[in-house]
Design a protein around this motif. Structure first.
Motif, PDB file in Angstrom:
ATOM      1  N   SER B   5      42.072  42.831  33.374  1.00  8.49           N
ATOM      2  CA  SER B   5      41.430  42.406  34.620  1.00  8.49           C
ATOM      3  C   SER B   5      41.356  43.554  35.625  1.00  8.49           C
ATOM      4  CB  SER B   5      42.163  41.189  35.170  1.00  8.49           C
ATOM      5  OG  SER B   5      42.564  41.391  36.464  1.00  8.49           O
ATOM      6  N   SER B   6      42.405  44.383  35.676  1.00 12.15           N
ATOM      7  CA  SER B   6      42.346  45.498  36.626  1.00 12.15           C
ATOM      8  C   SER B   6      41.371  46.552  36.126  1.00 12.15           C
ATOM      9  CB  SER B   6      43.733  46.091  36.854  1.00 12.15           C
ATOM     10  OG  SER B   6      44.056  46.972  35.815  1.00 12.15           O
ATOM     11  N   ASP B   9      38.034  45.433  37.218  1.00 12.29           N
ATOM     12  CA  ASP B   9      37.894  45.725  38.647  1.00 12.29           C
ATOM     13  C   ASP B   9      37.500  47.174  38.862  1.00 12.29           C
ATOM     14  OD1 ASP B   9      38.223  43.403  39.902  1.00 12.29           O
ATOM     15  OD2 ASP B   9      40.384  43.590  40.236  1.00 12.29           O
ATOM     16  N   LYS B  75      41.848  27.202  38.758  1.00 10.04           N
ATOM     17  CA  LYS B  75      40.959  28.350  38.662  1.00 10.04           C
ATOM     18  C   LYS B  75      39.596  28.026  39.260  1.00 10.04           C
ATOM     19  CE  LYS B  75      41.178  31.787  35.034  1.00 10.04           C
ATOM     20  NZ  LYS B  75      41.188  31.866  33.565  1.00 10.04           N
ATOM     21  N   PHE B  79      37.734  29.763  42.431  1.00 12.95           N
ATOM     22  CA  PHE B  79      36.426  30.417  42.342  1.00 12.95           C
ATOM     23  C   PHE B  79      35.440  29.795  43.334  1.00 12.95           C
ATOM     24  CE2 PHE B  79      37.277  31.977  37.849  1.00 12.95           C
ATOM     25  CZ  PHE B  79      37.488  33.265  38.303  1.00 12.95           C
ATOM     26  N   VAL B 207      29.955  39.964  42.490  1.00 11.52           N
ATOM     27  CA  VAL B 207      30.966  39.785  41.440  1.00 11.52           C
ATOM     28  C   VAL B 207      32.261  40.471  41.853  1.00 11.52           C
ATOM     29  CG1 VAL B 207      31.515  40.259  39.035  1.00 11.52           C
ATOM     30  CG2 VAL B 207      29.223  39.599  39.653  1.00 11.52           C
ATOM     31  N   ARG B 211      35.876  38.581  42.570  1.00 10.11           N
ATOM     32  CA  ARG B 211      37.134  38.843  41.871  1.00 10.11           C
ATOM     33  C   ARG B 211      38.244  39.148  42.866  1.00 10.11           C
ATOM     34  NH1 ARG B 211      37.107  39.712  36.484  1.00 10.11           N
ATOM     35  NH2 ARG B 211      38.968  40.949  36.728  1.00 10.11           N
ATOM     36  N   LYS B 212      37.903  39.911  43.914  1.00  8.92           N
ATOM     37  CA  LYS B 212      38.892  40.198  44.945  1.00  8.92           C
ATOM     38  C   LYS B 212      39.346  38.906  45.634  1.00  8.92           C
ATOM     39  CE  LYS B 212      40.192  44.446  46.040  1.00  8.92           C
ATOM     40  NZ  LYS B 212      40.678  44.543  44.665  1.00  8.92           N
ATOM     41  N   ALA B 214      39.236  35.871  44.528  1.00 11.39           N
ATOM     42  CA  ALA B 214      40.020  35.033  43.626  1.00 11.39           C
ATOM     43  C   ALA B 214      41.443  35.563  43.522  1.00 11.39           C
ATOM     44  CB  ALA B 214      39.356  34.987  42.256  1.00 11.39           C
ATOM     45  N   GLU B 215      41.571  36.889  43.505  1.00  9.66           N
ATOM     46  CA  GLU B 215      42.904  37.490  43.409  1.00  9.66           C
ATOM     47  C   GLU B 215      43.738  37.113  44.631  1.00  9.66           C
ATOM     48  OE1 GLU B 215      42.617  41.643  42.374  1.00  9.66           O
ATOM     49  OE2 GLU B 215      44.628  41.919  43.220  1.00  9.66           O
TER      50      GLU B 215
END
Lengths: 43, 236, 227
Positions: B5-6, B9, B75, B79, B207, B211-212, B214-215
């Motif tokens: 995942s990272s 990113d 999840k 999102f 996108v 992702r940020k 969601a983190e």
């Protein structure tokens, strides 16, 4: 031309502002998690 | 899992930075100046790109809302929330660039044009959705309530658009014609490429931000769990 | 289906008889709409002839403002003494709670309208010349859509502490297409234009009413589960 400049700067300021806010939030949460984990692992 | 995942990113980030510079080059230097509107027409690329992402984000919220009602899942809840927040950002950008566009070409800051008004109402629905998510209570409860509102809001958007278009055509005949960007002549291939690239870059940004977001939401959940744990520890 | 309807009527009857005993909500709604008319008569000089153009808008503004007051109470009042838990544990389908509340609210708002709209016409010196039947039809279908969405969101907002503040924020954006149609149709009837123009708007309102009635009917279960 002025309007184009205005629109472009608004777009960038908003996006950059949002990214900064996200970063700040993340930092704050990271700190909180760190602190909480420390307290939890004590004793 | 975490490394993957990272890595994603990082790839996103490194794809994003050059595409932004390419986008700027395409918009300001490479793409031709439109004959009727002049340079101001270049607002169009940001405007359409962010409008596309604003509506995309909204449908993502709707999609995860439906998924959430079928089967509650943390999840999906996360999102939907992250997407709604980014949606507010891009709806704001769309509105402001739209207003500047209107000022430049029709000399009014605001026109009751169906797309602009629909976007404004979309903005209000997004904000209302975020208000629901700010309620206190268990996440399952908020997930249910906000999903329900997300679905209702999604249903509303096309009706708003139709109603306003109809209202407008009754009020005064269509002044601006079809297609906001091309008030004179067809679209040139360079313009189309720039437009597509701008849509692509802003989608990429979406996108990345998603992702940020969601983190961050996930970190919030961790904080809450840890707090509960600490509370139990102190109580015992 | 039949059970749901008869249960809904029972719940609506309970709400209405409760309301008629105290007359608290309905009294406040009537007084409030009268006050809104008063404030508007300061804002737009009623002796001015052009003011007739804003009357269709005013009808819907007073409906929404006073209706929101009633909607706010609709579910919050059930939270006292845990009445809502009682309702939910009753051997009835949860959707009948929604239908019952919708019926009760619709009746309340219609009663308020039958008082406030004539008062509005009276105070603004407006002589009604249009077709009364069409006017009533348009007002009823607009109000019905407002109540369908409003009752649903009032149940949703009741979960929050600041539900009185949350409800209008949730409700107004969703009402916007309905209000456009309602105001346009009312204008057409009041200025005595061709009714055939209003029919299109009436169709839009009917479609909105049915669509949201269906959606809220199906989704209500989730709200009750969540609370």
């Amino acid at each position: 031309m002025n309007y184009l400049f205005l629109a472009t700067s608004v777009v960038w300021v908003l996006i950059a502002g949002y990214v900064v806010i996200l970063g700040k939030r993340q930092k704050k949460l990271q700190k909180e998690i760190f602190q909480l984990e420390e307290w939890n692992s004590e004793q | 899992m975490k490394e993957v995942s990272s890595l994603i990113d990082r790839i996103l980030f490194y794809a994003l930075v050059p595409s932004f510079f390419i986008l700027l080059y395409l918009i300001f230097i490479w793409s031709p100046v439109e004959k009727v509107m002049g340079v101001t027409q270049k607002i169009f690329y940001f405007h359409v790109g962010s409008a596309w992402v604003a509506f995309l984000a909204f449908f993502v919220v709707g999609y995860y809302s439906v998924r959430n009602l079928i089967k509650p899942n943390m999840k999906h809840f996360i999102f939907a929330g992250a997407s709604a927040e980014i949606g507010v950002l891009f709806t704001t950008i769309t509105l402001i660039t739209g207003m500047i566009w209107g000022r430049a070409s029709w000399n009014t800051w605001w026109s009751w044009e169906p797309r602009l008004v629909t976007t404004l109402i979309l903005w209000f629905i997004y904000v209302a959705y975020l208000f629901i998510r700010k309620m206190d209570g268990s996440w399952e409860k908020i997930a249910k309530l906000s999903s329900v509102f997300g679905i209702i809001g999604c249903l509303n958007v096309p009706i708003v658009f139709m109603a306003i278009r109809w209202w407008n055509s009754k009020l005064h005949p269509i002044v601006f014609g079809e297609g906001k960007g091309q008030s004179g002549g067809g679209i040139e291939p360079e313009m189309l490429i720039t437009l597509l690239f701008s849509v692509f870059t802003i989608s990429l940004l979406y996108v990345f931000l998603m992702r940020k977001g969601a983190e961050i939401e996930r970190m919030r959940v961790i904080v809450r769990n840890q707090k509960n744990k600490l509370m139990n520890k102190l109580a015992s | 289906m039949k059970d749901i309807l008869s249960d809904a009527i029972t719940i609506a009857g309970k709400d209405l008889s409760n309301e008629f005993k105290t007359k608290q909500t309905i009294g406040t709604m009537v007084i409030f709409s009268a006050l809104v008319i008063l404030v508007f008569s300061f804002a737009f000089d009623p002796t001015n002839n052009t003011v007739k153009a804003v009357i269709p808008g005013l009808i819907w503004v007073i409906t929404i403002f006073s209706g929101t007051l009633g909607l706010n109470r609709s579910f919050v009042s059930e939270l006292e003494n845990n009445c809502l838990t009682g309702l939910r544990s009753a051997p009835i389908d949860v959707t009948s709670i929604y239908l019952g509340k919708t019926l009760a609210n619709f009746t309340l708002v219609t009663i308020v309208q039958t008082i406030s709209i004539p008062v509005l016409f009276l105070l603004f010196n407006y002589r009604f010349t249009g077709s009364l039947l069409w006017f009533i039809l348009i007002v009823l279908s607009g109000t019905f859509g407002f109540i369908v969405v409003g009752t649903f969101l009032s149940a949703l907002a009741a979960n929050a502490k600041n539900s009185e503040m949350l409800l209008p924020v949730l409700l107004l954006p969703l009402l916007s297409p309905l209000m456009i149609a309602a105001v346009q149709a009312t204008t057409i009837v009041l200025v005595n234009e061709q009714i055939s123009d209003a029919i299109g708007w009436l169709q839009l309102m009917t479609a909105y009413d049915l669509l949201f009635l269906g959606a809220c009917f199906l989704l209500f279960e989730f709200i009750m589960e969540g609370s």
